[in-house]
Design an enzyme around this catalytic site. Structure first.
Site, mmCIF file in Angstrom:
data_model
loop_
_atom_site.group_PDB
_atom_site.id
_atom_site.type_symbol
_atom_site.label_atom_id
_atom_site.label_comp_id
_atom_site.label_asym_id
_atom_site.label_seq_id
_atom_site.Cartn_x
_atom_site.Cartn_y
_atom_site.Cartn_z
ATOM 1 N N CYS A 2 12.157 -11.311 2.871
ATOM 2 C CA CYS A 2 13.200 -12.276 3.101
ATOM 3 C C CYS A 2 12.872 -13.381 3.949
ATOM 4 O O CYS A 2 11.848 -13.186 5.072
ATOM 5 C CB CYS A 2 14.544 -11.262 3.959
ATOM 6 S SG CYS A 2 14.892 -9.892 3.124
ATOM 7 N N ARG A 27 7.361 -16.307 -0.395
ATOM 8 C CA ARG A 27 7.492 -15.014 0.092
ATOM 9 C C ARG A 27 8.042 -13.962 -1.000
ATOM 10 O O ARG A 27 8.091 -12.994 -0.601
ATOM 11 C CB ARG A 27 8.099 -15.008 1.558
ATOM 12 C CG ARG A 27 7.736 -15.761 2.565
ATOM 13 C CD ARG A 27 8.717 -16.091 3.572
ATOM 14 N NE ARG A 27 9.014 -14.728 4.345
ATOM 15 C CZ ARG A 27 8.542 -14.623 5.713
ATOM 16 N NH1 ARG A 27 7.759 -15.575 6.105
ATOM 17 N NH2 ARG A 27 8.986 -13.388 6.144
ATOM 18 N N TRP A 75 15.080 -10.335 -0.130
ATOM 19 C CA TRP A 75 14.466 -9.795 -0.993
ATOM 20 C C TRP A 75 14.943 -8.143 -0.923
ATOM 21 O O TRP A 75 14.825 -7.350 0.486
ATOM 22 C CB TRP A 75 12.811 -9.543 -0.390
ATOM 23 C CG TRP A 75 11.644 -8.692 -1.121
ATOM 24 C CD1 TRP A 75 11.401 -7.465 -0.659
ATOM 25 C CD2 TRP A 75 10.861 -8.975 -2.299
ATOM 26 N NE1 TRP A 75 10.659 -6.619 -1.520
ATOM 27 C CE2 TRP A 75 10.053 -7.731 -2.408
ATOM 28 C CE3 TRP A 75 10.558 -10.170 -2.765
ATOM 29 C CZ2 TRP A 75 9.000 -7.819 -3.288
ATOM 30 C CZ3 TRP A 75 9.551 -10.164 -3.629
ATOM 31 C CH2 TRP A 75 8.772 -8.807 -3.759
ATOM 32 N N ASN A 99 16.487 -10.054 8.522
ATOM 33 C CA ASN A 99 15.363 -9.834 8.051
ATOM 34 C C ASN A 99 14.936 -8.533 8.576
ATOM 35 O O ASN A 99 15.173 -8.354 9.920
ATOM 36 C CB ASN A 99 13.992 -10.558 8.324
ATOM 37 C CG ASN A 99 14.099 -11.958 7.590
ATOM 38 O OD1 ASN A 99 15.016 -11.912 6.614
ATOM 39 N ND2 ASN A 99 13.192 -12.708 7.562
ATOM 40 N N GLY A 100 14.297 -7.276 7.901
ATOM 41 C CA GLY A 100 14.020 -6.089 8.446
ATOM 42 C C GLY A 100 14.948 -4.970 7.795
ATOM 43 O O GLY A 100 15.784 -5.211 6.827
ATOM 44 N N GLU A 471 -11.741 1.850 -5.374
ATOM 45 C CA GLU A 471 -10.656 0.686 -4.891
ATOM 46 C C GLU A 471 -11.713 -0.176 -4.118
ATOM 47 O O GLU A 471 -11.531 -1.567 -4.541
ATOM 48 C CB GLU A 471 -9.697 1.073 -4.146
ATOM 49 C CG GLU A 471 -8.818 0.063 -3.509
ATOM 50 C CD GLU A 471 -8.187 -0.882 -4.417
ATOM 51 O OE1 GLU A 471 -8.222 -0.553 -5.815
ATOM 52 O OE2 GLU A 471 -7.711 -1.783 -3.942
ATOM 53 N N LYS A 475 -12.336 -4.221 -5.376
ATOM 54 C CA LYS A 475 -11.886 -5.225 -4.663
ATOM 55 C C LYS A 475 -13.289 -6.157 -4.722
ATOM 56 O O LYS A 475 -13.293 -7.311 -5.007
ATOM 57 C CB LYS A 475 -11.721 -4.833 -3.161
ATOM 58 C CG LYS A 475 -10.327 -4.529 -2.794
ATOM 59 C CD LYS A 475 -9.299 -5.353 -3.006
ATOM 60 C CE LYS A 475 -8.822 -5.286 -4.440
ATOM 61 N NZ LYS A 475 -7.913 -4.567 -4.752
ATOM 62 N N GLU A 478 -13.951 -7.681 -8.239
ATOM 63 C CA GLU A 478 -12.789 -8.953 -8.729
ATOM 64 C C GLU A 478 -13.059 -10.207 -7.904
ATOM 65 O O GLU A 478 -12.944 -11.446 -8.459
ATOM 66 C CB GLU A 478 -11.471 -8.281 -7.920
ATOM 67 C CG GLU A 478 -10.594 -7.514 -8.646
ATOM 68 C CD GLU A 478 -9.112 -7.170 -8.248
ATOM 69 O OE1 GLU A 478 -9.009 -6.592 -7.197
ATOM 70 O OE2 GLU A 478 -8.373 -7.533 -9.061
ATOM 71 N N HIS A 494 -25.783 13.698 -11.531
ATOM 72 C CA HIS A 494 -25.851 13.936 -13.060
ATOM 73 C C HIS A 494 -26.115 12.423 -13.544
ATOM 74 O O HIS A 494 -25.594 12.159 -14.866
ATOM 75 C CB HIS A 494 -24.237 14.103 -13.086
ATOM 76 C CG HIS A 494 -24.072 15.517 -12.419
ATOM 77 N ND1 HIS A 494 -24.812 16.611 -12.784
ATOM 78 C CD2 HIS A 494 -23.316 15.914 -11.333
ATOM 79 C CE1 HIS A 494 -24.345 17.843 -12.015
ATOM 80 N NE2 HIS A 494 -23.481 17.240 -10.913
ATOM 81 N N LYS A 590 -2.378 -12.174 -11.721
ATOM 82 C CA LYS A 590 -1.800 -11.471 -10.615
ATOM 83 C C LYS A 590 -0.785 -10.511 -11.558
ATOM 84 O O LYS A 590 -0.652 -9.273 -10.849
ATOM 85 C CB LYS A 590 -0.666 -12.075 -9.666
ATOM 86 C CG LYS A 590 -0.189 -11.223 -8.618
ATOM 87 C CD LYS A 590 -1.389 -10.905 -7.748
ATOM 88 C CE LYS A 590 -0.458 -9.758 -6.787
ATOM 89 N NZ LYS A 590 -1.613 -8.686 -6.166
HETATM 90 C C1 AGP Z 1 -5.959 -5.381 -8.089
HETATM 91 O O1 AGP Z 1 -6.432 -5.798 -7.269
HETATM 92 C C2 AGP Z 1 -5.485 -5.944 -9.372
HETATM 93 N N1 AGP Z 1 -5.708 -7.074 -9.452
HETATM 94 C C3 AGP Z 1 -5.144 -5.110 -10.661
HETATM 95 O O2 AGP Z 1 -6.139 -4.170 -10.839
HETATM 96 C C4 AGP Z 1 -3.836 -4.555 -10.318
HETATM 97 O O3 AGP Z 1 -3.536 -3.466 -9.441
HETATM 98 C C5 AGP Z 1 -3.374 -4.043 -11.930
HETATM 99 O O4 AGP Z 1 -3.195 -5.032 -12.673
HETATM 100 C C6 AGP Z 1 -1.918 -3.350 -11.855
HETATM 101 O O5 AGP Z 1 -0.936 -4.260 -11.377
HETATM 102 P P1 AGP Z 1 0.300 -3.661 -11.004
HETATM 103 O O6 AGP Z 1 0.112 -2.935 -9.915
HETATM 104 O O7 AGP Z 1 1.309 -4.967 -10.624
HETATM 105 O O8 AGP Z 1 1.045 -2.871 -12.013
#
Ligand code: AGP
Length: 595
Positions: A2, A27, A75, A99-100, A471, A475, A478, A494, A590
């Site tokens: 928000c 935001r 939001w 907000n909150g 993960e 990161k 990417e 293995h 995104k």
């Molecule tokens: C994460 O850093 C990504 N850019 C990507 O893997 C993302 O998590 C994936 O596309 C899933 O997106 P979502 O969580 O919006 O479904």
């Protein structure tokens, strides 16, 4: 998340508020509203969707002369994103924006309803304005009534309230959510971040938690720690950080508190969103997601089986659809998604619904396609995430899933009251562990220069640290475009160990509280093949070339959240050194709305 704006002065208030709210659009929000109090009249406008809808709703209104005004972008957290739930909320002669989250709003609401107060919305916010007017029946002193109201609230808030009883100023309170007050030649300005104040205010005060008071045109100088306002807008949006991703890493401990708020008390974890009998017939769970959300799901599967003692299968959404999976009638299908629009996850959800399974979404965006499709949703409340590389979305997904594991454990009585209490205490400490320590960030920044070449990275871990290793590798790849893979450390022998040489960088996740010695043996095997080892641990390791030292936590989940931050910062610093666009890496979007 928000957004809040407010103004005291003689400028045209409607356009000023709309301008301020536009500055906060980044935001994210799903409805908006404003209230103007001038010449003793209170004018309130609200609309769902984008700001242009609010602009349209108040197109015939122009404010003139001196007045006070408040504006809000919402939001949704409690209640759907409808016009009725949009802020400001108004009682008889006062309006409020917030907000909150007010954790004890139901209790307050019930007390007020017992006194015949009528509520219009499903929000937690509406209790504030009714309680204020109710308190005013007992005192003629408005500030006293406001303070009494604020002291009844539990939770996090930034609040602005205007009332016909005190038309010369704005009541404000801050606890846990940001609130800034600014002063310029034409009046006093309020906002939840300083971006909307640029060009208007010259001086600002960033309120501290516990701040509460009444502000009029003459009171600004009574605030302490007044600063000159930096006039760079993008800098303001990033709140002083170099990249949105960096800002999002740093705010994780704050949003995690929001994730938890109103969902846990001394006794238990609870979710208002889930019916009491939701889990009665459920004997197994499948979680389906993509990318980072998949890693959160995979991590959670360890917690579901360990804490809730419920069978948990995890699937990559793009693989699920065409697999012709066999499902059982007593299975719950959970989808995890930051955006709520990921095509693969959405299609998997639609597909499973045709088979009649119960569905639950864990999502950051209310009213998204996935939220609309699922039977029930738990919002992660991370606020809008701008960096393409997901950080705080992952942290909040993990927290919701962890809480859900505990919730199911409570329902199914697979966890004792004592153990549940301990687990909740660990959750609070894990949030603390997600706070970035300046010395750790600096160490990672310096260390990153040694990890810019080589033929690849192995991120290794065991148990729940294996998905965290996945993960960490995601990161890094990417945003640095370096080749990185995550592996279960026990699986190296293995096959993958064939790649080991001095130009293979191994990032070893070594929690002291979970299988430390097992991981250590695997790391030693790699070191014996001359791999370059960077260990992340609270224990020193002789064979490590580098070590990022963690705090000495007493549980592995605290280590999990601290390591998560370390991995995010590591990727960030390597990417910055390589000169890449951290927030918008090449080839990525995104929200992936195509198959
Ligand atoms: C994460 O850093 C990504 N850019 C990507 O893997 C993302 O998590 C994936 O596309 C899933 O997106 P979502 O969580 O919006 O479904």
């Amino acid at each position: 998340m928000c957004g809040i704006v407010g103004y005291i002065g003689t400028r045209e208030k409607k356009s000023l508020l709309l301008h301020g709210l536009k500055e906060l659009e980044y935001r994210g929000y799903d409805s908006a509203g404003l209230a103007v109090l001038e010449q003793e009249e209170l004018h309130v406008f609200r609309a769902t969707g984008k700001l242009k809808n609010l602009e349209h709703a108040c197109k015939d209104f122009v404010s003139e002369g001196f007045g006070v005004a408040i504006g809000h972008t919402r939001w949704a957290t409690h209640g759907k994103p409808t016009e009725i739930n949009a802020h400001p909320h108004t009682a008889t002669f006062s309006s409020v924006i917030h907000n909150g989250i007010i954790e004890n709003y139901q209790e307050i609401k019930q007390n007020l309803m017992d006194k015949n107060v009528v509520f219009c919305s499903q929000t937690d916010t509406e209790v504030i304005v009714h309680l204020f007017e109710e308190n005013l029946k007992e005192t003629s002193h408005t500030l006293e009534a406001f303070k009494k109201t604020i002291h009844s609230l539990k939770g996090a808030y930034a609040i602005l309230l205007i009332t016909q009883e005190a038309p010369k100023g704005i009541y404000y309170a801050k606890q846990g959510s940001p609130l800034v007050i600014g002063q310029g030649p034409d009046g006093i300005y309020f906002s939840s971040s300083d971006a909307p104040l640029i060009g208007y205010a010259t001086h600002v005060c960033y309120l501290e938690d516990g701040a509460i008071g009444f502000m009029d045109n003459d009171s600004f100088s009574s605030l302490s720690d007044i600063k000159t306002l930096n006039s760079n807008r993008l800098y303001a949006q990033k709140e002083g950080f170099r990249y949105f991703m960096e800002k999002e890493i740093y705010e994780q401990h704050k949003v995690l508190l929001e994730t938890m708020m109103g969902r846990m008390d001394e006794e238990e974890v609870y979710f208002e969103e889930i019916n009491d009998d939701f889990f009665t017939d459920i004997q197994r769970i499948t979680i389906c997601a993509c990318g980072t959300s998949y890693h959160a799901a995979l991590s959670a599967s360890y917690l579901f089986e360990r804490i809730a003692k419920i069978k948990c299968n995890v699937a990559i959404a793009s693989e699920w659809r065409y697999k012709e999976p066999i499902v059982e009638h007593d299975e719950l299908f959970i989808v995890v998604s930051q955006s709520g629009e990921t095509a693969d996850t959405l299609e998997a959800l639609k597909n499973i619904k045709t088979q009649g399974l119960k569905t639950l979404a864990i999502c950051n965006v209310d009213n998204s396609s996935i939220v609309r499709e699922a039977d029930t949703t738990l919002l992660t409340r991370a606020g809008i995430e701008k960096g393409v590389a997901s950080t705080k979305a992952f942290a909040t997904q993990m927290m919701v899933l962890w809480m859900l594991a505990l919730y199911i454990g409570q329902k199914k009585e697979t966890i004792s009251k004592e153990e549940s209490k301990k687990e909740r205490a660990i959750m609070l400490r894990a949030i603390e562990a997600a706070k970035v320590l300046p010395q750790t960030h600096e160490k990672i920044r310096r260390l990153s220069k040694r990890y810019l070449h080589g033929h690849g990275f192995f991120f290794i871990g065991r148990d729940i640290f294996y998905p965290l290793a996945l993960e960490g590798a995601l990161k890094l790849k990417e945003i640095s475009y370096l080749h990185a893979e995550g592996y279960p450390s026990g699986d190296m022998k293995h096959g993958p160990i064939a790649l080991a040489d001095s130009n293979l960088f191994t990032i070893a996740l070594m929690p002291r509280n979970l299988l430390y010695d097992k991981v250590k043996s695997n790391v030693e095997e790699l070191a014996a093949r001359d791999a370059t080892i960077c260990a992340i641990s609270s224990l020193e390791l002789e064979v490590a070339d580098d070590i990022i030292i963690l705090k000495e936590h007493s549980s592995y989940m605290e280590e999990f959240f601290e390591m998560m931050v370390v991995l995010q910062l590591f990727a960030l610093e390597v990417s910055i050194r390589l000169g890449n666009d951290v927030d918008m890496p090449r080839n990525l979007a995104k929200s992936v709305t195509v198959e």
